[in-house]
Structure formats: C-alpha cells, structure tokens
Design a protein around this motif. Structure first.
Motif, short mmCIF file in Angstrom:
data_model
loop_
_atom_site.label_atom_id
_atom_site.label_comp_id
_atom_site.label_asym_id
_atom_site.label_seq_id
_atom_site.Cartn_x
_atom_site.Cartn_y
_atom_site.Cartn_z
N PRO A 1 0.83 -1.21 0.00
CA PRO A 1 0.00 0.00 0.00
C PRO A 1 0.87 1.26 0.00
CG PRO A 1 -0.53 -1.45 1.86
CD PRO A 1 0.76 -1.93 1.27
N ALA A 2 0.29 2.36 -0.48
CA ALA A 2 1.04 3.63 -0.47
C ALA A 2 1.26 4.07 0.97
CB ALA A 2 0.27 4.69 -1.24
N THR A 3 0.28 3.79 1.83
CA THR A 3 0.36 4.17 3.23
C THR A 3 -0.16 3.03 4.09
OG1 THR A 3 0.08 6.52 2.78
CG2 THR A 3 -0.62 5.78 4.94
N LEU A 4 0.54 2.74 5.17
CA LEU A 4 0.10 1.69 6.09
C LEU A 4 0.53 2.13 7.49
CD1 LEU A 4 -1.09 -1.04 6.68
CD2 LEU A 4 0.85 -2.13 5.62
N GLU A 5 -0.35 2.91 8.11
CA GLU A 5 -0.02 3.56 9.38
C GLU A 5 -0.83 2.96 10.51
OE1 GLU A 5 1.98 6.66 9.72
OE2 GLU A 5 2.70 5.74 7.90
N PHE A 6 -0.32 3.05 11.74
CA PHE A 6 -1.15 2.61 12.85
C PHE A 6 -1.15 3.65 13.96
CE2 PHE A 6 1.07 1.48 16.72
CZ PHE A 6 2.38 1.61 16.32
N LEU A 7 -2.23 3.64 14.71
CA LEU A 7 -2.33 4.49 15.91
C LEU A 7 -2.81 3.60 17.04
CD1 LEU A 7 -3.62 6.32 13.32
CD2 LEU A 7 -3.51 8.05 15.06
N ASP A 8 -2.18 3.73 18.21
CA ASP A 8 -2.66 2.93 19.33
C ASP A 8 -3.83 3.66 20.00
OD1 ASP A 8 -1.58 4.90 20.95
OD2 ASP A 8 -0.16 3.59 21.98
N GLN A 9 -4.41 3.00 20.98
CA GLN A 9 -5.64 3.53 21.58
C GLN A 9 -5.43 4.92 22.18
OE1 GLN A 9 -6.77 3.70 25.03
NE2 GLN A 9 -8.86 4.27 24.38
N GLY A 10 -4.29 5.08 22.88
CA GLY A 10 -4.01 6.37 23.52
C GLY A 10 -3.92 7.49 22.48
N THR A 11 -3.23 7.22 21.38
CA THR A 11 -3.09 8.24 20.33
C THR A 11 -4.44 8.54 19.71
OG1 THR A 11 -0.94 7.24 19.86
CG2 THR A 11 -1.71 8.89 18.31
N LEU A 12 -5.23 7.49 19.46
CA LEU A 12 -6.55 7.67 18.83
C LEU A 12 -7.41 8.65 19.62
CD1 LEU A 12 -7.67 4.08 17.86
CD2 LEU A 12 -7.59 6.06 16.34
N GLU A 13 -7.39 8.44 20.93
CA GLU A 13 -8.22 9.29 21.81
C GLU A 13 -7.83 10.77 21.65
OE1 GLU A 13 -8.49 8.73 26.23
OE2 GLU A 13 -9.04 6.73 25.51
N VAL A 14 -6.52 10.99 21.69
CA VAL A 14 -6.04 12.38 21.65
C VAL A 14 -6.27 12.99 20.26
CG1 VAL A 14 -4.03 13.84 22.03
CG2 VAL A 14 -4.36 11.81 23.41
N VAL A 15 -6.03 12.19 19.21
CA VAL A 15 -6.20 12.71 17.84
C VAL A 15 -7.68 13.02 17.59
CG1 VAL A 15 -6.07 12.09 15.39
CG2 VAL A 15 -4.15 11.62 16.87
N GLU A 16 -8.58 12.17 18.06
CA GLU A 16 -10.00 12.42 17.86
C GLU A 16 -10.46 13.68 18.61
OE1 GLU A 16 -12.20 11.71 15.89
OE2 GLU A 16 -14.02 12.39 16.89
N GLU A 17 -9.92 13.84 19.82
CA GLU A 17 -10.26 15.03 20.60
C GLU A 17 -9.84 16.30 19.84
OE1 GLU A 17 -8.83 14.56 24.72
OE2 GLU A 17 -8.31 16.69 24.53
N PHE A 18 -8.72 16.16 19.07
CA PHE A 18 -8.15 17.30 18.33
C PHE A 18 -8.86 17.48 16.98
CE2 PHE A 18 -4.71 18.60 15.30
CZ PHE A 18 -4.39 19.83 15.84
N ALA A 19 -9.00 16.37 16.22
CA ALA A 19 -9.49 16.49 14.83
C ALA A 19 -11.01 16.40 14.71
CB ALA A 19 -8.83 15.41 13.96
#
Ligand SMILES: Cc1cc2nc3c(=O)[nH]c(=O)nc-3n(C[C@H](O)[C@H](O)[C@H](O)COP(=O)(O)OP(=O)(O)OC[C@H]3O[C@@H](n4cnc5c(N)ncnc54)[C@H](O)[C@@H]3O)c2cc1C
Length: 470
Positions: free
Chosen positions: A247-265
């Motif tokens: 794939p062109a992109t294959l990224e992961f985010l763990d649960q802690g990051t997801l929470e913070v990114v969602e709060e931001f985005a």
C-alpha cells in the motif's frame, strides 16, 4: 560573541541587515522543535546565494567559527541547536524552484523551498514528489535532505534519499562542488550525493538539489481497519505484505493516540479500540479497487472489528490529515512532548509496541505510540514536563531501554529523525565504536576545523548499553 573583525567581514558579504545579533534574534534561533535543548548562537546570517555562502564559509573556516545551517528548525534531534555558538545560516532568500524538467522528470530547487510548495508545484504539471514528512507545510528541502526524511508514503515510494539525484554544495573550505545530476545512470567516482543525504549539516552546505519526479498516481483510496489489539493489527500488516500488496500508506495508531487525535481532529475516529490501521492505495483505478478489496478481506481474516473504506476523496483526506496531526494533538496534553522514532523490521512491530508499553509501565511514564506500521518506523511519544527533573530522568531511562529493545529486535535508534544531539550518545549502539570512528575520520577529512554543525552526530560519551533480552 563574534570577534568584531569576523562580524565586519560577514557584513561586507551579505550587508548589515542580513547579519542579526540582537538578543531577541539570537534567542529565536537558539532552539528548534526538539524539547530541552537550547544554546545561543553568536549571529544569524542570511545569504542571498551560493556565492555569498562560499565567502561566508571561507571566513568562518579561517576564524574557526561554527556554522549551523538551518531550514525551518523542525528537526526532532536538536540538529540546529547551536551548541558551540557560531553563526546560524538561514536559506530564507534561497527558496526558489529553479526548474521543473518534464522531459527528464526532475525538479531543481534551492534548499529553502518549503516541501509542500514543491509537491504542489509539480502536481500542477501532473508529476509526483512522494516524500511527505508530516511537517511538510513548514519543513524545507534542505532540511529534508539532511535528515533523509520520510513520510506516510515511504512504504511504497521510499524516502527523501530515493529522490535525490544531484546536489550542489559548499565544502567546509568554501569550495563549491556538484554531484550527480539528471542522469538515471552515473557511476563516476564516489557517490557523494548519497553521502550528503542525512549528513545533518556536518559535511557541507547544500545550495541546490535536483530531485526525481514520477508521474502522479491516477487515483487513490483510503480505508480504516479497527482492531481490538495491536497484535491483530500487526498480524494484518504482515498478511497484507506477504500477500504481495504494497500500500502507499500503512499507518497505525494505538488507543491512547486515537483518543487524543479524535479530541483534536473531531472526525469521528473510534476511541474504544486497541489499534487502528490507516491504509491508502494509489495507482490506476482498477488496481486500487482490486487492492483495497483484497486488503479489506485480509483485515477481516485478521479479525478486524470493522473496516471502513472512505467514500469520497475528502473523507480520505480527513483521515490522513488526522494521522499527520498526531504529534501536534499529543503535544497539547502536557508541557513537554518527546517524540522518538525507534524502528524495527515490520514483522516485529507488535512485539516492539508491546515492549514500549511495558517499559512505560516500568518507568511510570505516559507514552502513546503511532507510526508507519508498514516500514516498522514507530513513534513512541512521551507526554511529560521538562521542569520535573525526576520524571525527565525516568523518561530518559525509558527511551534508552526502548532504543536498546529496537536494536535487539534488529532495528535502529532512528528511522527518520536523524541523530543530531539527541541520539548521538546511542549511535555506537547501532554502528559499534569502530563504525563511529570511521565516521569521525570521514568528517575530519571534509572538515578538519570542525566548523560544520559541531557537537552533532558524535557524542562526547556513549551511553552505557542497557541489556535487553531478545
Ligand atoms: C510536527 C512535526 C512533524 C514531523 N514529521 C516528520 C515526518 O513525518 N517524517 C520525518 O522524517 N520527519 C518529521 N519531522 C522532523 C522534521 O520536520 C524533519 O527532520 C525535516 O526534514 C526538517 O526540515 P527543516 O527544514 O525544519 O530542517 P531543520 O530542522 O532546520 O534542519 C535539519 C538538519 O538539516 C541541516 N540543514 C538544513 N538545511 C541545510 C542545508 N541547506 N545544507 C546543509 N544542512 C542543512 C541542519 O543543520 C539540521 O542538521 C517532523 C517534525 C515536526 C515538528
């Protein structure tokens, strides 16, 4: 402070308005994006072209004044912190795209060009410059080349190194040389182009770069796969690659990051799952559709909780933008954010993330992890407070153990951020003392007076190696 004689010589070259040495100016250039590192330069100098750079370098070499080349100062290894004083050299005037050559598929630029400006300029002509560090809105090409920066598209398209075809640079003695060029094949002499990529401003000053372009992919599709555990996500990553899909992109985010990114985005990312994979494929429509269909099936076989394919390009863009904002989002949590880039073979991603969590627990520090699952380049990110000395000590111990673990798993201390000052005490863990000595010999041959970005890459002392069981 610069000797009055040196200051006058610099003013004679670039003019009074382009030599800054007020307290306010010096403070601004005393630090970069790396937390906890600050040192005052003696002056900030803004040359207009390569000829002025040559003259500046000759003066500095004669008077043994350190030179710290600086793009936008977004590096995360204290690479532009003027540890030993001297001058900070800016490329703000040297920010032109000199030529887009549609016959040879190259672009020639000055070092101060902002990465995103270059990407957008070539896209207007149907061409593609893939290296896309998340900082691309502000980072410069000179900085990207010197850190060999990577990005979300690195798995399929490679990193900055893979696009640098030719360079022009000023050596520490003031001479100007050109390496490589628009040729796909060129084996005349040592490959100085490769040597300069990732040199972190320690070997010379890049004044021009010729970069490879490729045709822009016809289309792309983005998808998100949710997993209850990192192991599940890691299994899916291995399965995608072993099914011969890149794939062109294959990224992961763990649960802690997801929470913070969602709060931001605030784009509706799930926050109650163990891990998420963000996957993008690009290319001809039929290939993209076939690959995405196969990736969906593979994720389902790997027990994904759910799989969502973005229905519009805007929806896809929102997902990748959210991923790109991970560092900024995490940085809002605590006064100090330390983002590292320990890297392991992709088959070891899940094991490495598990180890990071155990190490964070052991040292009682808060670490979230996200990164480029496809190429094993992880970003364990610690939210802390530099004013708390006791906590910072624990953070340092935790990161030392993380680097040791990465090496024990066949990985490295830095996948894309560079060594600078931050990682210099660990460089010998990766290269061995002999490797570091060979690099020092090379540095001495280029720069006998050690004027180019001194104090970077080579630490006074190597950290004692932490023993980590494989
Ligand atoms: C929010 C954020 C996200 C980031 N995301 C990524 C990412 O996804 N991938 C990634 O790889 N990095 C990332 N980085 C790190 C950083 O943006 C990159 O290292 C970038 O390439 C630095 O570019 P710059 O112009 O800011 O260079 P600077 O930080 O100014 O300089 C970097 C190095 O290059 C040298 N240098 C600069 N110009 C020249 C020149 N003309 N000649 C010689 N030496 C020179 C400097 O001396 C220094 O050693 C991120 C940083 C931030 C803050």
């Amino acid at each position: 402070m610069l000797q009055e004689e040196v200051k006058q010589k610099l003013i004679d070259i670039v003019g009074e308005t382009n030599v800054l040495d007020s307290e306010e100016d010096l403070v601004v250039y005393s630090y970069d994006a790396t937390p906890n590192f600050q040192a005052m330069p003696d002056a900030v100098v803004k040359p207009r072209d390569k000829y002025e750079i040559q003259k500046i370098v000759k003066v500095c070499n004669e008077h043994k004044v350190p030179i710290v080349p600086r793009g936008s100062g977004t590096n995360l290894c204290a690479g532009t912190c003027p540890l030993e004083g001297g001058i900070v050299l800016l490329f703000t005037y040297m920010n032109n795209i000199l030529e887009i050559d549609e016959d040879n598929l190259t672009v020639t630029v000055q070092p101060g060009v902002i990465t995103l400006n270059l990407i957008e300029a070539v896209e207007e002509k149907g061409l593609f410059y893939p290296p896309d560090p998340s900082s691309m809105k502000i980072s410069t090409i000179g900085g990207n080349i010197n850190e060999n920066s990577g990005g979300l598209r690195g798995l399929k398209y490679g990193v900055t190194r893979d696009y640098v075809m030719g360079l022009e640079f000023v050596l520490p003695n003031g001479e100007l040389i050109r390496t490589g060029g628009k040729l796909a094949k060129d084996v005349a002499g040592y490959d100085f182009t490769r040597l300069m990529v990732g040199a972190e401003g320690t070997l010379g000053i890049i004044t021009e770069a010729t970069l490879k372009l490729i045709p822009i992919p016809e289309t792309k599709k983005t998808m998100l796969a949710l997993f209850d555990s990192l192991e599940g996500a890691g299994e899916a990553v291995s399965a995608i690659i072993s099914n011969k899909i890149i794939p062109a992109t294959l990224e992961f985010l763990d649960q802690g990051t997801l929470e913070v990114v969602e709060e931001f985005a605030k784009i509706g990312l799930p926050t109650n799952v163990g891990a998420v994979l963000l996957i993008e494929q690009d290319g001809p429509l039929e290939v993209v559709e076939r690959d995405i269909e196969r990736i969906v099936a593979i994720c389902e076989q790997s027990h994904a909780l759910s799989v969502q394919v973005a229905q519009t390009p805007e929806e896809g863009m929102a997902l990748t933008t959210a991923r790109r904002s991970a560092l900024s989002a995490l940085a809002r949590k605590k006064p100090t954010t330390i983002l590292e880039d320990a890297t392991v073979p992709r088959s070891k991603v899940a094991e490495m993330v598990r180890a990071i969590n155990e190490i964070a627990e052991k040292y009682q520090v808060e670490i979230c992890t996200f990164g480029h699952a496809g190429d094993g380049n992880l970003h364990p990110t610690c939210m802390t407070d530099a004013r708390n000395e006791e906590e910072i000590h624990r953070v340092e111990e935790a990161f030392a153990e993380i680097f040791a673990k990465a090496i024990a798993l066949g990985g490295t201390i830095t996948g894309e951020h560079g060594v600078g000052v931050m990682k210099s005490p660990y460089l010998a863990w990766k290269l061995g003392e002999e490797g570091v000595e060979a690099m020092k010999t090379l540095k001495l041959a280029f720069d006998p007076n050690n004027i180019m970005n001194p104090g970077k890459m080579f630490a006074k002392e190597t950290k004692k190696r932490v023993v980590v069981q494989r």
